[in-house]
Design a protein around this motif. Structure first.
Motif, PDB file in Angstrom:
ATOM      1  N   LYS A 125       4.681   4.054  12.192  1.00 54.14           N
ATOM      2  CA  LYS A 125       4.919   2.954  11.049  1.00 54.14           C
ATOM      3  C   LYS A 125       5.312   3.906   9.976  1.00 54.14           C
ATOM      4  O   LYS A 125       5.231   5.282  10.016  1.00 54.14           O
ATOM      5  CB  LYS A 125       3.631   2.357  10.749  1.00 54.14           C
ATOM      6  CG  LYS A 125       3.077   1.637  11.901  1.00 54.14           C
ATOM      7  CD  LYS A 125       4.175   0.387  12.448  1.00 54.14           C
ATOM      8  CE  LYS A 125       3.535  -0.441  13.440  1.00 54.14           C
ATOM      9  NZ  LYS A 125       3.291   0.381  14.912  1.00 54.14           N
ATOM     10  N   LEU A 126       5.630   3.208   8.798  1.00 56.59           N
ATOM     11  CA  LEU A 126       6.365   4.119   7.439  1.00 56.59           C
ATOM     12  C   LEU A 126       5.293   4.668   6.832  1.00 56.59           C
ATOM     13  O   LEU A 126       5.286   5.423   6.169  1.00 56.59           O
ATOM     14  CB  LEU A 126       7.278   3.316   6.795  1.00 56.59           C
ATOM     15  CG  LEU A 126       8.812   2.996   7.115  1.00 56.59           C
ATOM     16  CD1 LEU A 126       9.262   1.971   6.364  1.00 56.59           C
ATOM     17  CD2 LEU A 126       9.274   4.288   7.088  1.00 56.59           C
ATOM     18  N   TYR A 127       4.023   3.706   6.648  1.00 57.87           N
ATOM     19  CA  TYR A 127       2.844   4.140   5.886  1.00 57.87           C
ATOM     20  C   TYR A 127       3.539   4.182   4.522  1.00 57.87           C
ATOM     21  O   TYR A 127       3.058   4.928   3.470  1.00 57.87           O
ATOM     22  CB  TYR A 127       2.215   5.461   6.309  1.00 57.87           C
ATOM     23  CG  TYR A 127       1.804   5.282   7.773  1.00 57.87           C
ATOM     24  CD1 TYR A 127       0.536   4.553   8.141  1.00 57.87           C
ATOM     25  CD2 TYR A 127       2.484   6.033   8.441  1.00 57.87           C
ATOM     26  CE1 TYR A 127       0.277   4.447   9.464  1.00 57.87           C
ATOM     27  CE2 TYR A 127       1.983   6.026  10.027  1.00 57.87           C
ATOM     28  CZ  TYR A 127       0.912   5.161  10.310  1.00 57.87           C
ATOM     29  OH  TYR A 127       0.538   4.903  11.451  1.00 57.87           O
ATOM     30  N   PHE A 128       4.229   3.493   4.048  1.00 59.52           N
ATOM     31  CA  PHE A 128       4.637   3.232   2.703  1.00 59.52           C
ATOM     32  C   PHE A 128       5.512   4.301   2.285  1.00 59.52           C
ATOM     33  O   PHE A 128       5.406   4.519   0.862  1.00 59.52           O
ATOM     34  CB  PHE A 128       3.603   2.859   1.567  1.00 59.52           C
ATOM     35  CG  PHE A 128       2.709   1.420   2.260  1.00 59.52           C
ATOM     36  CD1 PHE A 128       3.012   0.497   1.955  1.00 59.52           C
ATOM     37  CD2 PHE A 128       1.502   1.675   2.813  1.00 59.52           C
ATOM     38  CE1 PHE A 128       2.454  -0.918   2.135  1.00 59.52           C
ATOM     39  CE2 PHE A 128       0.838   0.578   3.265  1.00 59.52           C
ATOM     40  CZ  PHE A 128       1.286  -0.886   2.994  1.00 59.52           C
ATOM     41  N   LYS A 169       5.361   7.923  -2.823  1.00 56.50           N
ATOM     42  CA  LYS A 169       5.728   8.934  -3.372  1.00 56.50           C
ATOM     43  C   LYS A 169       4.510   9.608  -4.181  1.00 56.50           C
ATOM     44  O   LYS A 169       4.357  10.886  -4.002  1.00 56.50           O
ATOM     45  CB  LYS A 169       6.773   8.655  -4.520  1.00 56.50           C
ATOM     46  CG  LYS A 169       8.086   8.009  -3.942  1.00 56.50           C
ATOM     47  CD  LYS A 169       8.933   7.697  -5.085  1.00 56.50           C
ATOM     48  CE  LYS A 169      10.428   7.445  -4.532  1.00 56.50           C
ATOM     49  NZ  LYS A 169      10.417   6.392  -3.591  1.00 56.50           N
ATOM     50  N   ILE A 170       3.461   8.770  -4.411  1.00 50.45           N
ATOM     51  CA  ILE A 170       2.282   9.067  -4.956  1.00 50.45           C
ATOM     52  C   ILE A 170       1.596  10.051  -3.950  1.00 50.45           C
ATOM     53  O   ILE A 170       0.880  11.089  -4.378  1.00 50.45           O
ATOM     54  CB  ILE A 170       1.429   8.025  -5.589  1.00 50.45           C
ATOM     55  CG1 ILE A 170       2.130   7.240  -6.787  1.00 50.45           C
ATOM     56  CG2 ILE A 170       0.005   8.542  -6.048  1.00 50.45           C
ATOM     57  CD1 ILE A 170       1.418   6.175  -7.198  1.00 50.45           C
ATOM     58  N   LEU A 171       1.506   9.488  -2.675  1.00 58.92           N
ATOM     59  CA  LEU A 171       0.676  10.185  -1.811  1.00 58.92           C
ATOM     60  C   LEU A 171       1.514  11.308  -0.830  1.00 58.92           C
ATOM     61  O   LEU A 171       0.839  12.054  -0.017  1.00 58.92           O
ATOM     62  CB  LEU A 171       0.042   8.995  -0.647  1.00 58.92           C
ATOM     63  CG  LEU A 171      -0.814   8.063  -1.428  1.00 58.92           C
ATOM     64  CD1 LEU A 171      -1.281   6.990  -0.265  1.00 58.92           C
ATOM     65  CD2 LEU A 171      -2.204   8.819  -2.215  1.00 58.92           C
ATOM     66  N   LEU A 172       2.600  11.532  -1.356  1.00 60.79           N
ATOM     67  CA  LEU A 172       3.364  12.513  -0.839  1.00 60.79           C
ATOM     68  C   LEU A 172       3.916  12.133   0.702  1.00 60.79           C
ATOM     69  O   LEU A 172       3.834  13.255   1.676  1.00 60.79           O
ATOM     70  CB  LEU A 172       2.930  13.887  -1.034  1.00 60.79           C
ATOM     71  CG  LEU A 172       2.766  14.275  -2.495  1.00 60.79           C
ATOM     72  CD1 LEU A 172       1.979  15.803  -2.588  1.00 60.79           C
ATOM     73  CD2 LEU A 172       4.033  14.075  -3.291  1.00 60.79           C
ATOM     74  N   VAL A 173       4.155  10.935   0.963  1.00 58.55           N
ATOM     75  CA  VAL A 173       4.272  10.668   2.508  1.00 58.55           C
ATOM     76  C   VAL A 173       5.658  10.728   2.633  1.00 58.55           C
ATOM     77  O   VAL A 173       6.591   9.837   2.163  1.00 58.55           O
ATOM     78  CB  VAL A 173       3.677   9.342   2.730  1.00 58.55           C
ATOM     79  CG1 VAL A 173       3.962   8.778   4.075  1.00 58.55           C
ATOM     80  CG2 VAL A 173       2.364   9.088   2.468  1.00 58.55           C
ATOM     81  N   ASP A 174       6.152  11.545   3.629  1.00 61.91           N
ATOM     82  CA  ASP A 174       7.481  11.644   3.939  1.00 61.91           C
ATOM     83  C   ASP A 174       7.951  10.455   4.905  1.00 61.91           C
ATOM     84  O   ASP A 174       7.478  10.318   5.956  1.00 61.91           O
ATOM     85  CB  ASP A 174       7.841  12.868   4.478  1.00 61.91           C
ATOM     86  CG  ASP A 174       7.544  14.221   3.551  1.00 61.91           C
ATOM     87  OD1 ASP A 174       7.829  13.832   2.186  1.00 61.91           O
ATOM     88  OD2 ASP A 174       7.316  15.309   3.966  1.00 61.91           O
TER      89      ASP A 174
END
Length: 432
Positions: free
Chosen positions: A298-301, A308-313
């Protein structure tokens, strides 16, 4: 203060009209959509066992549906059923789609209904300058709209022809803050201030507000801007009568009119805008998202502000809408296939994320109910009518933060507070 139970909409009417709507759009898909648009994957692949499942799921959803006439959420939930849930159930059996996903949609819909049964505290602004704030925001709306029209280059003659309008839309180079302004002016400010001045009986203001929306359409070529005017008027009028009957009959007649115009006058713009683009394309894209992410992480937002806030790529080099558009392209040309709040939730976190988003949406509707108790229902429903359509192809969090929903809620709270303060002042004067 809690909302009273109030008068209830007859459940038999809900069954009658929602199943009538389901029947009509299924006829349209069988005889029109699957014939005209089979090249885009909207083919006819009937599964009779899925037909019975789709009807059973709709029955369950209706059994849990809110029915209180004095709550705006009841009417907004019916819009959610008509434009997101029912087309998904219909497309499911007509195109032999996945049972798991429609089950998830049904469960999520019931979760929203259950959240609406609980009363939460509303929000209220005690500041007595609410009217001044609203008038200032109205001026900001007018100047922002004029600014956007000038920035885009003004009226474009291609907007007068539905066959050339797409060449105008692809030239849209509005981005950054201006793109947010475009969302807010057309999806939030326009419907709110239209109903605001309708309530205040300043009817002379309705024409320039509608004219600004028409100018936005003529400049940007987005047919939804034009359609939103009719949608707003329809829902405002419908709330004042037998709401579900008025909405369903109007939508059924619109589908029939679209067919007749195409069949006898060779005018297909209405069919393309309503039966194809508004109803079945969003349903198709929902299943595409499920099919794609049921086999992948999944993308996990990652595509949104949270990521962007959680630095998820993101695992993809471009936004997921373009990834899905290219992956499921039937003509070799990719497009930006945005999807609605439930399919987007699945893409970001599976079934659990769908339940979370359904809960958040239910809480928002509940807060709206309890924060707008001084306002007539038609003001609440009219102000949010366009946003409910937006949720058919936009993520909930995006709609709240940048799509206008958060702004509409703030405007409604301000308006409710202004009315409440005026009422209290009148009572104080009378008692004095």
């Amino acid at each position: 203060m809690q909302l009273s139970k109030g008068i209830m909409i007859n459940r038999n009417q809900i069954f009658l009209y929602l199943f009538l709507y389901k029947f009509i759009i299924e006829l349209i898909y069988y005889y029109v959509i699957s014939v005209k648009y089979s090249y885009s994957g909207l083919t006819l692949n009937i599964d009779l066992s899925s037909f019975w499942i789709s009807n059973l799921l709709l029955i369950l959803i209706i059994l849990f549906s809110p029915r209180q006439k004095n709550r705006g959420s009841t009417y907004l939930y019916i819009i959610f059923e008509i434009f997101l849930v029912i087309p998904t159930l219909s497309y499911y059996w007509l195109n032999s789609q996945n049972t798991t996903y429609v089950s998830y949609v049904a469960i999520s819909s019931i979760v929203i209904s259950l959240i609406l049964r609980v009363n939460f505290s509303g929000l209220k602004i005690k500041d007595k300058t609410s009217h001044i704030i609203l008038n200032s925001i109205f001026l900001f709306y007018v100047f922002s709209t004029v600014y956007l029209i000038v920035l885009r280059g003004g009226i474009d003659s291609r907007a007068f022809d539905f066959d050339t309008i797409y060449s105008l839309r692809v030239e849209n180079n509005i981005d950054g803050l201006s793109s947010y302004l475009m969302n807010w002016t057309t999806k939030a400010f326009f419907p709110f201030f239209f109903t605001y001045y309708l309530y205040k009986k300043k009817y002379i203001m309705l024409l320039p507000i509608a004219f600004l929306q028409i100018l936005m359409y003529l400049s940007f070529g987005n047919k939804a801007f034009l359609l939103s005017i009719g949608v707003l008027i329809l829902f405002v009028v419908a709330v004042k009568g037998n709401y579900i009957r008025n909405i369903v009959i109007s939508m059924c007649l619109l589908h029939v009119l679209a067919y007749l115009l195409d069949r006898f006058l060779m005018f297909d713009a209405l069919r393309t805008a309503v039966s194809y683009r508004l109803v079945f394309i969003p349903a198709q894209i929902q299943f595409q998202y499920y099919d794609f992410f049921s086999l992948r992480d999944k993308l996990y937002f990652a595509d949104g502000i949270i990521g962007k806030i959680l630095l998820v790529d993101s695992p993809f080099s471009e936004s997921i809408g373009f990834v899905i558009g290219k992956y499921f392209s039937y003509n070799g040309l990719g497009s930006n296939s945005n999807t609605g709040m439930l399919a987007d939730a699945y893409a970001n976190g599976g079934f659990i994320a769908m339940l979370v988003i359904a809960t958040v949406f239910g809480l928002l509707l509940n807060i709206i109910d309890n924060s707008t108790k001084e306002l007539p229902i038609y003001v609440v429903v009219g102000s949010l009518s366009y946003i409910m359509f937006v949720l058919n192809d936009t993520a909930l969090l995006t709609t709240i933060l940048t799509g206008g929903l958060g702004i509409v809620i703030i405007l409604l709270i301000l308006f409710n507070s202004a009315i409440s303060n005026s009422t209290n002042k009148s009572l104080e004067n009378n008692n004095g």
